[in-house]
Enzyme design. Structure first.
Site, PDB file in Angstrom:
ATOM      1  N   CYS A  32       0.869  -1.191   0.000  1.00 54.25           N
ATOM      2  CA  CYS A  32       0.000   0.000   0.000  1.00 54.25           C
ATOM      3  C   CYS A  32       0.899   1.231   0.000  1.00 54.25           C
ATOM      4  O   CYS A  32       2.057   1.153  -0.438  1.00 54.25           O
ATOM      5  CB  CYS A  32      -0.979  -0.026   1.167  1.00 54.25           C
ATOM      6  SG  CYS A  32      -0.217   0.031   2.806  1.00 54.25           S
ATOM      7  N   ASN A  54       2.336   1.378   4.420  1.00 47.00           N
ATOM      8  CA  ASN A  54       2.624   0.108   5.112  1.00 47.00           C
ATOM      9  C   ASN A  54       2.326   0.190   6.609  1.00 47.00           C
ATOM     10  O   ASN A  54       2.981  -0.465   7.423  1.00 47.00           O
ATOM     11  CB  ASN A  54       4.070  -0.355   4.850  1.00 47.00           C
ATOM     12  CG  ASN A  54       4.375  -1.791   5.279  1.00 47.00           C
ATOM     13  OD1 ASN A  54       5.504  -2.103   5.640  1.00 47.00           O
ATOM     14  ND2 ASN A  54       3.392  -2.673   5.254  1.00 47.00           N
ATOM     15  N   CYS A  74      -1.335   0.768   7.491  1.00 48.34           N
ATOM     16  CA  CYS A  74      -2.778   0.519   7.646  1.00 48.34           C
ATOM     17  C   CYS A  74      -3.231  -0.716   6.851  1.00 48.34           C
ATOM     18  O   CYS A  74      -3.512  -1.766   7.424  1.00 48.34           O
ATOM     19  CB  CYS A  74      -3.598   1.734   7.209  1.00 48.34           C
ATOM     20  SG  CYS A  74      -3.356   3.196   8.251  1.00 48.34           S
ATOM     21  N   ARG A  75      -3.302  -0.581   5.528  1.00 43.73           N
ATOM     22  CA  ARG A  75      -3.932  -1.632   4.727  1.00 43.73           C
ATOM     23  C   ARG A  75      -3.057  -2.858   4.504  1.00 43.73           C
ATOM     24  O   ARG A  75      -3.516  -3.994   4.707  1.00 43.73           O
ATOM     25  CB  ARG A  75      -4.368  -1.060   3.369  1.00 43.73           C
ATOM     26  CG  ARG A  75      -5.488  -0.058   3.489  1.00 43.73           C
ATOM     27  CD  ARG A  75      -5.653   0.704   2.192  1.00 43.73           C
ATOM     28  NE  ARG A  75      -4.497   1.568   1.941  1.00 43.73           N
ATOM     29  CZ  ARG A  75      -4.259   2.218   0.828  1.00 43.73           C
ATOM     30  NH1 ARG A  75      -5.095   2.078  -0.188  1.00 43.73           N
ATOM     31  NH2 ARG A  75      -3.191   2.984   0.704  1.00 43.73           N
ATOM     32  N   SER A  76      -1.800  -2.650   4.066  1.00 43.85           N
ATOM     33  CA  SER A  76      -1.002  -3.839   3.732  1.00 43.85           C
ATOM     34  C   SER A  76      -0.620  -4.670   4.964  1.00 43.85           C
ATOM     35  O   SER A  76      -0.562  -5.909   4.850  1.00 43.85           O
ATOM     36  CB  SER A  76       0.211  -3.498   2.862  1.00 43.85           C
ATOM     37  OG  SER A  76       1.097  -2.615   3.499  1.00 43.85           O
ATOM     38  N   ASP A 135      -8.355   3.517   1.490  1.00 47.24           N
ATOM     39  CA  ASP A 135      -7.426   3.893   2.549  1.00 47.24           C
ATOM     40  C   ASP A 135      -8.216   4.371   3.780  1.00 47.24           C
ATOM     41  O   ASP A 135      -8.941   5.365   3.701  1.00 47.24           O
ATOM     42  CB  ASP A 135      -6.534   5.024   2.026  1.00 47.24           C
ATOM     43  CG  ASP A 135      -5.373   5.315   2.955  1.00 47.24           C
ATOM     44  OD1 ASP A 135      -5.393   4.820   4.102  1.00 47.24           O
ATOM     45  OD2 ASP A 135      -4.464   6.028   2.531  1.00 47.24           O
TER      46      ASP A 135
HETATM   47  P1  4NP Z   1      -1.733   2.812   4.210  1.00 48.11           P
HETATM   48  O1  4NP Z   1      -2.354   4.154   4.815  1.00 48.11           O
HETATM   49  O2  4NP Z   1      -1.198   3.159   2.843  1.00 48.11           O
HETATM   50  O3  4NP Z   1      -2.911   1.905   4.151  1.00 48.11           O
HETATM   51  O4  4NP Z   1      -0.679   2.350   5.170  1.00 48.11           O
HETATM   52  C1  4NP Z   1      -1.663   5.360   4.894  1.00 48.11           C
HETATM   53  C2  4NP Z   1      -0.723   5.545   5.859  1.00 48.11           C
HETATM   54  C3  4NP Z   1      -0.057   6.753   5.961  1.00 48.11           C
HETATM   55  C4  4NP Z   1      -0.340   7.760   5.081  1.00 48.11           C
HETATM   56  C5  4NP Z   1      -1.287   7.577   4.100  1.00 48.11           C
HETATM   57  C6  4NP Z   1      -1.944   6.373   4.003  1.00 48.11           C
HETATM   58  N1  4NP Z   1       0.330   9.008   5.200  1.00 48.11           N
HETATM   59  O5  4NP Z   1       0.011   9.924   4.429  1.00 48.11           O
HETATM   60  O6  4NP Z   1       1.226   9.129   6.034  1.00 48.11           O
END
Ligand code: 4NP
Length: 156
Positions: free
Chosen positions: A12, A15, A17-19, A127
């Site tokens: 994602c 790294n 939240c989703r992955s 997300d």
């Molecule tokens: P992820 O979510 O891609 O599912 O891990 C996010 C985590 C952090 C950020 C954006 C999305 N960020 O902008 O820091």
């Protein structure tokens, strides 16, 4: 007889939240089927490298009996495209970003995770970073569906 199991990487943006939840969901399914497979997750971005998953992702995993508190975020690297058989992007932007950094001699097959789920082809695991607990539960439901689809493919 043993069959070589594919090594699988989920990717994602951050790294955190989703992955990590996709990694946890597939680890859960693999354990249920007694399969010892290489499973990992990474982000296209490196801003959170070394961080544990978002506390809300940890809480969601815990609600589903998985401890992800020791996972550490990392950025995707060129050798991932050789080390893993399949790289699954959590959303279409992650897929586009992966294609941009993939080495020309990559051996991994890189595709969109939700393409595995009938009726969800081409769609994102949304997300949940700017969302709430319900959004994280939606993420868990999506990645669990995808993890089960991966297991069905392995069984088939
Ligand atoms: P992820 O979510 O891609 O599912 O891990 C996010 C985590 C952090 C950020 C954006 C999305 N960020 O902008 O820091």
């Amino acid at each position: 007889m043993t069959t070589a199991l594919p090594a699988i990487l989920f990717v994602c943006l951050g790294n955190i939240c989703r992955s990590p939840l996709a990694e946890a969901a597939l680890r859960t399914e693999a354990a249920r089927h007694n399969l010892n497979m290489e499973i990992d997750s990474a982000g296209t971005g490196g801003w959170h490298a070394g961080d544990p998953p978002d506390p809300r992702a940890q809480a969601t995993a815990r609600r589903h009996s998985v401890d992800i508190s020791r996972y550490q975020a990392r950025q995707v690297r060129p050798d991932d495209f050789h080390r893993f058989d399949h790289i699954f992007a959590l959303d279409p932007q992650n897929l586009a970003d992966l294609m941009r950094v993939a080495p020309s001699n990559a051996t991994a097959r890189t595709s969109l995770l939700m393409d595995l789920v009938p009726g969800r082809e081409g769609t994102a695991v949304i997300d949940p970073y700017y969302g709430d607990e319900a959004d994280f539960e939606t993420t868990w439901a999506d990645v669990t569906r995808a993890a089960r689809a991966i297991m069905e493919r392995l069984a088939g």
